[in-house]
Design an enzyme around this catalytic site. Structure first.
Site, PDB file in Angstrom:
ATOM      1  N   ASP A 169      64.939  30.119  59.391  1.00  0.00           N
ATOM      2  CA  ASP A 169      66.027  31.908  59.295  1.00  0.00           C
ATOM      3  C   ASP A 169      66.367  31.286  58.434  1.00  0.00           C
ATOM      4  O   ASP A 169      67.006  32.581  57.811  1.00  0.00           O
ATOM      5  CB  ASP A 169      66.516  31.819  60.560  1.00  0.00           C
ATOM      6  CG  ASP A 169      65.662  31.390  61.690  1.00  0.00           C
ATOM      7  OD1 ASP A 169      63.777  31.615  61.749  1.00  0.00           O
ATOM      8  OD2 ASP A 169      65.123  31.072  62.584  1.00  0.00           O
ATOM      9  N   HIS A 192      63.667  17.078  66.161  1.00  0.00           N
ATOM     10  CA  HIS A 192      62.971  17.517  65.164  1.00  0.00           C
ATOM     11  C   HIS A 192      63.216  17.552  63.501  1.00  0.00           C
ATOM     12  O   HIS A 192      64.263  16.616  63.325  1.00  0.00           O
ATOM     13  CB  HIS A 192      64.146  19.323  64.794  1.00  0.00           C
ATOM     14  CG  HIS A 192      65.717  19.485  64.335  1.00  0.00           C
ATOM     15  ND1 HIS A 192      66.116  18.933  64.902  1.00  0.00           N
ATOM     16  CD2 HIS A 192      65.724  20.413  62.571  1.00  0.00           C
ATOM     17  CE1 HIS A 192      67.536  19.002  64.213  1.00  0.00           C
ATOM     18  NE2 HIS A 192      67.102  19.483  62.761  1.00  0.00           N
ATOM     19  N   GLU A 195      80.202   4.027  44.015  1.00  0.00           N
ATOM     20  CA  GLU A 195      79.050   4.690  44.169  1.00  0.00           C
ATOM     21  C   GLU A 195      78.661   5.868  43.592  1.00  0.00           C
ATOM     22  O   GLU A 195      77.657   6.214  42.868  1.00  0.00           O
ATOM     23  CB  GLU A 195      78.176   4.761  45.159  1.00  0.00           C
ATOM     24  CG  GLU A 195      78.270   3.444  45.789  1.00  0.00           C
ATOM     25  CD  GLU A 195      79.661   2.704  46.444  1.00  0.00           C
ATOM     26  OE1 GLU A 195      80.504   3.015  46.380  1.00  0.00           O
ATOM     27  OE2 GLU A 195      78.988   2.193  47.585  1.00  0.00           O
TER      28      GLU A 195
HETATM   29  P1  H2U Z   1      69.611  20.246  60.716  1.00  0.00           P
HETATM   30  O1  H2U Z   1      70.157  20.157  62.014  1.00  0.00           O
HETATM   31  O2  H2U Z   1      68.259  19.496  60.458  1.00  0.00           O
HETATM   32  O3  H2U Z   1      70.078  21.452  60.031  1.00  0.00           O
HETATM   33  O4  H2U Z   1      68.694  22.018  60.724  1.00  0.00           O
HETATM   34  C1  H2U Z   1      68.299  22.260  61.815  1.00  0.00           C
HETATM   35  C2  H2U Z   1      68.032  23.786  60.663  1.00  0.00           C
HETATM   36  O5  H2U Z   1      67.188  24.599  61.851  1.00  0.00           O
HETATM   37  C3  H2U Z   1      68.667  24.063  59.313  1.00  0.00           C
HETATM   38  O6  H2U Z   1      68.270  24.339  58.546  1.00  0.00           O
HETATM   39  C4  H2U Z   1      67.443  25.672  60.825  1.00  0.00           C
HETATM   40  C5  H2U Z   1      68.234  25.531  60.062  1.00  0.00           C
HETATM   41  O7  H2U Z   1      68.761  26.971  58.441  1.00  0.00           O
HETATM   42  N1  H2U Z   1      67.895  26.755  61.722  1.00  0.00           N
HETATM   43  C6  H2U Z   1      66.968  28.377  61.907  1.00  0.00           C
HETATM   44  O8  H2U Z   1      66.290  27.728  61.491  1.00  0.00           O
HETATM   45  N2  H2U Z   1      67.507  28.476  62.641  1.00  0.00           N
HETATM   46  C7  H2U Z   1      67.700  29.015  64.165  1.00  0.00           C
HETATM   47  O9  H2U Z   1      67.868  29.814  64.663  1.00  0.00           O
HETATM   48  C8  H2U Z   1      68.878  27.776  63.986  1.00  0.00           C
HETATM   49  C9  H2U Z   1      68.867  26.678  63.332  1.00  0.00           C
END
Ligand code: H2U
Length: 347
Positions: free
Chosen positions: A77, A165, A318
């Site tokens: 999203d 995920h 680094e």
């Molecule tokens: P990370 O926890 O690895 O950041 O990944 C969560 C991803 O899920 C993040 O990229 C997406 C966030 O943009 N997300 C959605 O697409 N919709 C949501 O309602 C919550 C999180």
């Protein structure tokens, strides 16, 4: 004094990226008085009606997740890459170059339960995740040059959501890591007529000092040039160029070795071990060629160094000079080899 890699500092070469790493094993003895991370939140509920990745939950954008029972993929999203955007103008100035960047970003939930991480999943459930990755690679690889599947695990790695995920970013361009690895594997192949990483694996299997675990199809090792303390690579024994080439048996044996590796990781500091991991293989879409110089492989970059609360910082030297590590890759491999494959939570 005779040189010993376990005791004496040295620099090591990474032929995949044409980079060097400084290894300073004598520093392992230094006391730590710096930042201690808070222990990760261990008690995660199986289901949280406010977590947008859980089954049946309405995401902030109004979309309702299905009541999924295995994996679930949706378009991010808040994507970093969009599919249709205007192209930047051509620039004749070498100091101010811009190029078009198109793509798409997806999220894949691994499991309906928020408290089931990869090491706690069954091999069959992990196989389902891998098959899901292959579907995504096949679909997105038709159009895009590079499809990056990656899992950020743990808040220490910037992961914003505890639900198991990964993310999938597909781009019209080759990102830096891909471009550099493609270039060096290609050069090696042109020079020696054999894929670099298969040659490398053969030699590692003879030496057996950095190999952590093996099965009939896969080998997990701490690369000779590892920069993160417990960094590992998963390499296939045969010339697999891309994840989409895996057979059913290879999917299952990969699931098995992933479970074994991540269980060892969790057991190392008795914590849900944080990392960034992902898969690299031959470029796709418009960049696809025979891919002969490539070997498909997985990479795990975990930040923890001494305990569940002390991590390696990639800062200072680094950022300004080159990567440095204290523990040698051989010592890290031995630590990982000596761990149980029964998860500490299931003992
Ligand atoms: P990370 O926890 O690895 O950041 O990944 C969560 C991803 O899920 C993040 O990229 C997406 C966030 O943009 N997300 C959605 O697409 N919709 C949501 O309602 C919550 C999180």
């Amino acid at each position: 004094m005779e040189f010993s890699a376990e005791d004496h500092q040295h620099i090591r070469y990474n032929p995949l990226k044409d980079e060097w790493v400084l290894v300073s094993p004598h520093r392992m003895k230094r006391p730590w008085s710096g930042q201690i991370e808070r222990p990760q939140e261990e008690e995660i509920p199986e289901h949280d009606p406010n977590n947008p990745l859980c089954p049946g939950v309405t995401r902030p954008n109004g979309q309702i997740n299905p009541h999924y029972s295995s994996t679930f993929v949706f378009t991010n999203d808040f994507p970093a890459l969009l599919e249709n955007v205007p192209e930047p103008p051509e620039s004749g100035d070498p100091l101010f170059q811009m190029k078009k960047a198109e793509g798409t970003c997806r999220v894949m939930c691994f499991h309906p339960k928020s408290n089931v991480t990869i090491p706690l999943m069954t091999e069959e459930e992990i196989s389902t995740v891998i098959r899901g990755w292959i579907v995504q690679m096949n679909e997105l690889g038709e159009k895009y040059a590079w499809v990056q599947v990656f899992e950020n695990k743990g808040s220490i790695m910037g992961c914003s959501n505890p639900h198991p995920h990964c993310q999938i970013w597909a781009s019209s361009f080759l990102p830096n890591e891909a471009r550099i690895k493609d270039m060096h594997q290609r050069k090696y192949y042109e020079k020696f007529g054999y894929p670099m990483l298969l040659d490398y694996l053969k030699k590692e299997l003879q030496k057996q000092v950095r190999v952590v675990i093996e099965n009939s199809d896969w080998v997990v090792l701490v690369p000779y040039w590892a920069v993160w303390p417990f960094e590992t690579m998963i390499l296939p024994r045969t010339h697999i160029k891309q994840m989409t080439d895996l057979t059913q048996d290879e999917v299952e044996s990969l699931a098995s070795i992933m479970k074994r590796l991540t269980t060892r990781y969790d057991n190392l500091f008795q914590t849900s071990f944080p990392y960034s991991m992902g898969w690299h293989g031959a470029p796709t879409g418009p960049y696809k060629d025979n891919g002969d110089h490539w070997l498909f492989h997985g990479i795990y970059y975990p930040p923890l160094l001494r305990s569940a609360t002390v991590k390696k910082f990639m800062v200072g030297y680094e950022m300004l000079a080159q990567c440095q590590r204290d523990l040698t890759p051989e010592q890290a491999a031995e630590r990982l080899r000596n761990l149980s494959e029964i998860h500490y939570k299931q003992q």
